[in-house]
Structures are given as C-alpha cells and as structure tokens.
Design an enzyme around this catalytic site. Structure first.
Site, PDB file in Angstrom:
ATOM      1  N   HIS A   1      43.498  40.030  28.057  1.00 63.93           N
ATOM      2  CA  HIS A   1      42.240  40.586  27.525  1.00 63.93           C
ATOM      3  C   HIS A   1      42.573  41.885  26.802  1.00 63.93           C
ATOM      4  O   HIS A   1      42.522  42.964  27.395  1.00 63.93           O
ATOM      5  CB  HIS A   1      41.232  40.820  28.655  1.00 63.93           C
ATOM      6  CG  HIS A   1      40.772  39.552  29.296  1.00 63.93           C
ATOM      7  ND1 HIS A   1      39.613  38.913  28.939  1.00 63.93           N
ATOM      8  CD2 HIS A   1      41.358  38.778  30.247  1.00 63.93           C
ATOM      9  CE1 HIS A   1      39.481  37.799  29.653  1.00 63.93           C
ATOM     10  NE2 HIS A   1      40.527  37.696  30.466  1.00 63.93           N
TER      11      HIS A   1
ATOM     12  N   ASP B   1      46.796  38.317  32.246  1.00 62.95           N
ATOM     13  CA  ASP B   1      45.355  38.549  32.354  1.00 62.95           C
ATOM     14  C   ASP B   1      44.950  39.988  32.061  1.00 62.95           C
ATOM     15  O   ASP B   1      44.159  40.242  31.156  1.00 62.95           O
ATOM     16  CB  ASP B   1      44.834  38.110  33.732  1.00 62.95           C
ATOM     17  CG  ASP B   1      43.351  37.729  33.720  1.00 62.95           C
ATOM     18  OD1 ASP B   1      42.713  37.818  32.655  1.00 62.95           O
ATOM     19  OD2 ASP B   1      42.835  37.337  34.777  1.00 62.95           O
TER      20      ASP B   1
ATOM     21  N   GLU C   1      37.188  30.106  38.204  1.00 64.29           N
ATOM     22  CA  GLU C   1      37.787  31.328  38.754  1.00 64.29           C
ATOM     23  C   GLU C   1      36.887  31.817  39.886  1.00 64.29           C
ATOM     24  O   GLU C   1      36.135  32.788  39.758  1.00 64.29           O
ATOM     25  CB  GLU C   1      37.944  32.406  37.671  1.00 64.29           C
ATOM     26  CG  GLU C   1      38.763  33.601  38.160  1.00 64.29           C
ATOM     27  CD  GLU C   1      38.857  34.718  37.145  1.00 64.29           C
ATOM     28  OE1 GLU C   1      38.220  34.623  36.074  1.00 64.29           O
ATOM     29  OE2 GLU C   1      39.559  35.717  37.433  1.00 64.29           O
TER      30      GLU C   1
ATOM     31  N   GLN D   1      32.045  36.022  27.701  1.00 69.14           N
ATOM     32  CA  GLN D   1      32.256  36.575  29.054  1.00 69.14           C
ATOM     33  C   GLN D   1      31.018  36.452  29.964  1.00 69.14           C
ATOM     34  O   GLN D   1      31.127  36.193  31.158  1.00 69.14           O
ATOM     35  CB  GLN D   1      32.660  38.056  28.929  1.00 69.14           C
ATOM     36  CG  GLN D   1      32.648  38.872  30.206  1.00 69.14           C
ATOM     37  CD  GLN D   1      33.870  38.626  31.069  1.00 69.14           C
ATOM     38  OE1 GLN D   1      34.959  39.094  30.764  1.00 69.14           O
ATOM     39  NE2 GLN D   1      33.702  37.877  32.149  1.00 69.14           N
TER      40      GLN D   1
ATOM     41  N   HIS E   1      38.348  30.021  30.851  1.00 70.34           N
ATOM     42  CA  HIS E   1      38.354  30.519  32.220  1.00 70.34           C
ATOM     43  C   HIS E   1      37.639  29.433  33.026  1.00 70.34           C
ATOM     44  O   HIS E   1      36.454  29.167  32.790  1.00 70.34           O
ATOM     45  CB  HIS E   1      37.568  31.816  32.327  1.00 70.34           C
ATOM     46  CG  HIS E   1      38.291  33.009  31.779  1.00 70.34           C
ATOM     47  ND1 HIS E   1      38.591  33.161  30.451  1.00 70.34           N
ATOM     48  CD2 HIS E   1      38.767  34.128  32.401  1.00 70.34           C
ATOM     49  CE1 HIS E   1      39.230  34.311  30.265  1.00 70.34           C
ATOM     50  NE2 HIS E   1      39.352  34.921  31.436  1.00 70.34           N
TER      51      HIS E   1
ATOM     52  N   TRP F   1      39.344  45.180  35.862  1.00 72.94           N
ATOM     53  CA  TRP F   1      39.695  44.220  36.910  1.00 72.94           C
ATOM     54  C   TRP F   1      41.011  44.518  37.604  1.00 72.94           C
ATOM     55  O   TRP F   1      41.283  44.013  38.674  1.00 72.94           O
ATOM     56  CB  TRP F   1      39.753  42.805  36.312  1.00 72.94           C
ATOM     57  CG  TRP F   1      38.439  42.365  35.754  1.00 72.94           C
ATOM     58  CD1 TRP F   1      37.406  41.778  36.445  1.00 72.94           C
ATOM     59  CD2 TRP F   1      37.976  42.494  34.403  1.00 72.94           C
ATOM     60  NE1 TRP F   1      36.360  41.544  35.611  1.00 72.94           N
ATOM     61  CE2 TRP F   1      36.664  41.955  34.352  1.00 72.94           C
ATOM     62  CE3 TRP F   1      38.547  42.993  33.231  1.00 72.94           C
ATOM     63  CZ2 TRP F   1      35.918  41.916  33.175  1.00 72.94           C
ATOM     64  CZ3 TRP F   1      37.801  42.945  32.059  1.00 72.94           C
ATOM     65  CH2 TRP F   1      36.502  42.420  32.040  1.00 72.94           C
TER      66      TRP F   1
ATOM     67  N   HIS G   1      47.533  34.407  28.537  1.00 64.59           N
ATOM     68  CA  HIS G   1      46.192  34.781  29.014  1.00 64.59           C
ATOM     69  C   HIS G   1      46.105  36.293  29.180  1.00 64.59           C
ATOM     70  O   HIS G   1      46.674  36.874  30.111  1.00 64.59           O
ATOM     71  CB  HIS G   1      45.884  34.098  30.355  1.00 64.59           C
ATOM     72  CG  HIS G   1      44.451  34.285  30.749  1.00 64.59           C
ATOM     73  ND1 HIS G   1      43.540  33.246  30.795  1.00 64.59           N
ATOM     74  CD2 HIS G   1      43.751  35.398  31.094  1.00 64.59           C
ATOM     75  CE1 HIS G   1      42.357  33.703  31.161  1.00 64.59           C
ATOM     76  NE2 HIS G   1      42.466  35.031  31.346  1.00 64.59           N
TER      77      HIS G   1
HETATM   78 FE   FE2 Z   1      40.918  36.335  32.048  1.00 63.76          FE
END
Ligand code: FE2
Length: 424
Positions: A58, A308, A212, A151, A209, A314, A56
């Site tokens: 990005h 992630d 979350e 997203q 996802h 993030w 996982h």
């Molecule tokens: Fe993610």
C-alpha cells in the site's frame, strides 16, 4: 565487449557463473574468461538473485505512521478507520514524497517490482493521481503495478464503484476488491462477480483482498475461483491474504484447494501483517491467522509472500526488505526443512514475479539485466542473515551499493559480528 560483467556469482539454485550484460539485457551466462567490460562486479561466490518482488503493498499509506494518530488497538478495523481520517487531510504532494522515499528504500534492498493497491474511495482520487505520478518517476528502476482498491467496499462506500472504474480509466493496472468488508456475504459475492467481469472486459488482472478475517465462514475465495474459471481469467487472478482459510473446517478446505488450483489463482499471504492483525479477538489458544501455505504449495498453487505495509496505520515497523518478509513467513508457516527454506526465497522472487505477470524476469540469456548481489553464499543464508544487498543492478545499471557489514564494523573499530556467513 560487455557493458557490465558480474563474475563468479552463485545463483539461487547453487550454480556458479559469470553474467554478461549489454544495455539492459543479459546476453551471456557462462564462464566469460578474460572477456572485457566497462564495469565489472567481482561477486566472488556471493549470491546473485533476480530482484525481489513484492506483489502486495500500500504505497499510498506508507511512511505515514502516527498520522494523524497511532492505531491503539492494533486491529485491522481501527487501521481502516485511522486511514479514513488521514485520507481527509493528506495532500497529493505528501503522498508522492512518501512513496518516492519508500521507492529509494526498496531500490537499496533490491526490491525492483512492487504491486501496490491504491485506495479508490476518495472522490478526489488523490492517491491514484499521486501513485500514477510515482509509477512514471520510478519506471527506470522499479516496476510499479497499481491495483484499484475500493478500501471501504465496492458497494458499501457510496461512490467507490464509480471511482474504481474512473481509476481504471486513468490507467491503474489491476482490478482490486474487498468482498469480506461489504455489508453482507451476498454483497461480497456480487462484488467479486462484477469486479471480475470488469477485469475480463478490459483484459486486466484481478487482485483482491479476500477473506482477510478470522471468520471461517468467509468463503469469497470460492467465488473468486468460480468467476476466474467462468470468465477464462486463469493465471490472471490473485487472492491476497486468504486468512479465513486458517480457521476453516478441514473438510471444506479439502474441497477448496483443488478449486483454487484448477482456476490457477495466485495466492499472496502477508505474514508480517497477518501475524500482527489476525487473532486479535481470540483469548487463548490464539490463532496465527496465516493461510495454509504448505498445503497450497502441495496442490501446485503459485504462492508468494507479500509485504503489505511499512510504517502505516496497520503496521508500525518495516524496511522494504523482502528477506524480512520471507523470514517471518518461514517461521509462521513452519517451513524449516532445507527445501522449504529455499522455497521461501523463491516466494519473494520468482513466484511473485509470476503473480505480477512480469515478462523478461529472471537470470537467463535474454532476460532483463536486473539483479542483486547479496552478502551470502546461498538463498537460505540470505534469509538467515537478511543479508546486505552489496550491489543492485536495474536494467543494466548499478543503482545502489551497500558496504559489507563487516567492513563497516572494522571502520568503527569493533569486533566482527558472530555467526555470520561460513563461505568466506
Ligand atoms: Fe493489503
């Protein structure tokens, strides 16, 4: 005659062996005595692991920290907003260059298989184009699997549905989703159903996802398990995050876990990010926001740690080191017994390989000759030290070497570090 022999390595299960490699395959796992090879790695008891696997990530956002500004609140929602700003100004070449830099970091850390979500809400599909290019450029040393990820919501964003399907047509590997971000619970449920149907029709895997959020009523995982069984997608579906399960009622979870197990859903908590993003609306007590890892393991559910984010809207840290991820997961999930710590190592290697559906992965005759030599005597010690990756081998070729930290310290004429390994 071998091309490469790794002598005297300790496998994650504690066995000591030589590994003989010819071309891109492991052809012998035994004491190879005086057998000859063009290259030899003297492992001398060091841990030999199959490559680290991150299911996982990005990669379209990585290494963009501070662009165009920093996430001031530290929340998931501000991160999504900030990413929306960056998407408007970034170029395809910038995304490619950042992703290739990240792949260099990953290779040096022995991270040779990555599943990356790629945002499909930009009408230009610039990130998709960029990561398809990167997937091809790194294919000799990194298995890069791409997930079409709407997203801003498969239904909530006006063109996400059409663009997600376009991305799959362009060759993106896996169907993604974000049901908890749709406008309503009903829309979220419908998105799970349609996205699973798209995957079933195309013979693809699913990785969403899912839930979350800290909202205990976010229960899209229930629908994901149902659709997985209805469409015969067992073992081809992953639920990423599942953080709402942290806050769910215990009675409901006792019903939910067998459903996830029956559907053979693979689960991907992301401890670095979950511990940072979840619980932001709490005062005290403040929830950790990690899903119920030990409980799922007890139900026989395949679960592995994901990373992630690294240096993006993030998350402001990160190094492509899956041992950092295992270290954090071990702490947050309180997996401190010897067998639990060992499991944390498996969760960044074999468990994640199963989630990604990697074939010919592992250390056995016939497997692909990809492995990592670590400056540690065991899997647990590797996590404790976040041990140096002394050599990284991909498809039979040594692609990265790192000097032992103690060797570097002596070069700098400084005393050896305290508390290092016990097996030398
Ligand atoms: Fe993610």
């Amino acid at each position: 005659m071998f091309d490469l022999i790794v002598r005297g390595g300790t496998l994650p299960d504690g066995r000591v062996t030589d590994i003989g490699i010819k071309g891109s395959k492991i052809i012998a796992m035994d004491q190879l005595g005086s057998a000859e090879a063009e290259q030899v790695i003297e492992a001398s008891g060091n841990l030999i692991s199959p490559p680290f696997v991150d299911p996982h990530f990005h990669m379209d956002a990585t290494l963009s920290y501070g662009l165009p500004r920093i996430n001031a609140s530290g929340t998931l929602l501000e991160g999504i907003g900030l990413w929306g700003e960056l998407k408007q100004v970034m170029t395809q070449d910038e995304v490619v260059q950042r992703a290739l830099t990240y792949c260099d970091w990953a290779a040096s850390m022995g991270l040779l298989a990555i599943r990356s979500h790629v945002d499909t809400c930009d009408d230009r599909l610039l990130g998709v184009e960029a990561l398809l290019e990167v997937r091809n450029k790194v294919k000799d040393y990194i298995d890069l699997q791409l997930v079409a990820f709407p997203q801003d919501g498969f239904y909530r964003d006006p063109t996400a549905r059409e663009n997600t399907i376009r991305a799959l047509d362009m060759g993106v590997d896996v169907v993604g989703g974000i049901p908890h971000f749709e406008r309503t619970m009903v829309d979220g449920t419908a998105s799970v159903t349609e996205l699973c149907e798209i995957a079933a029709k195309r013979g693809l895997q699913v990785d969403m996802h899912c839930d979350e959020t800290d909202d205990p009523l976010s229960r899209h995982i229930e629908t994901l398990a149902y659709e997985t069984q209805r469409l015969d997608l067992q073992n081809r579906v992953a639920g990423s995050h599942l953080t709402s399960m942290h806050s769910m009622d215990n009675y409901y979870v006792s019903k939910l876990l067998p459903l996830i197990a029956e559907a053979e859903i693979n689960v991907i908590p992301n401890p670095l990010i979950n511990i940072v993003l979840q619980g932001r609306h709490d005062t005290f007590p403040k929830r950790r926001g990690l899903t119920r890892v030990k409980e799922m393991l007890a139900h026989g559910i395949n679960i592995g740690w994901g990373q992630d984010c690294v240096l993006d809207p993030w998350y402001s840290l990160g190094t492509a080191d899956m041992l950092d991820v295992a270290f954090m997961g071990l702490h947050v999930a309180q997996m401190t017994s010897p067998s639990e710590m060992q499991t944390c190592f498996d969760m960044v290697t074999t468990n994640n390989a199963k989630t990604m559906g990697l074939t010919d992965y592992g250390l056995h005759v016939g497997a692909r000759a990809s492995l990592v030599v670590l400056d540690a005597g065991s899997a647990i010690e590797a996590i404790r030290l976040r041990a140096a990756r002394l050599q990284v081998v991909a498809n039979g070729k040594i692609i990265s070497q790192t000097p032992r930290p103690d060797a570097m310290l002596s070069i700098l004429d400084r005393p050896a570090s305290i508390g290092r390994r016990h097996n030398t």
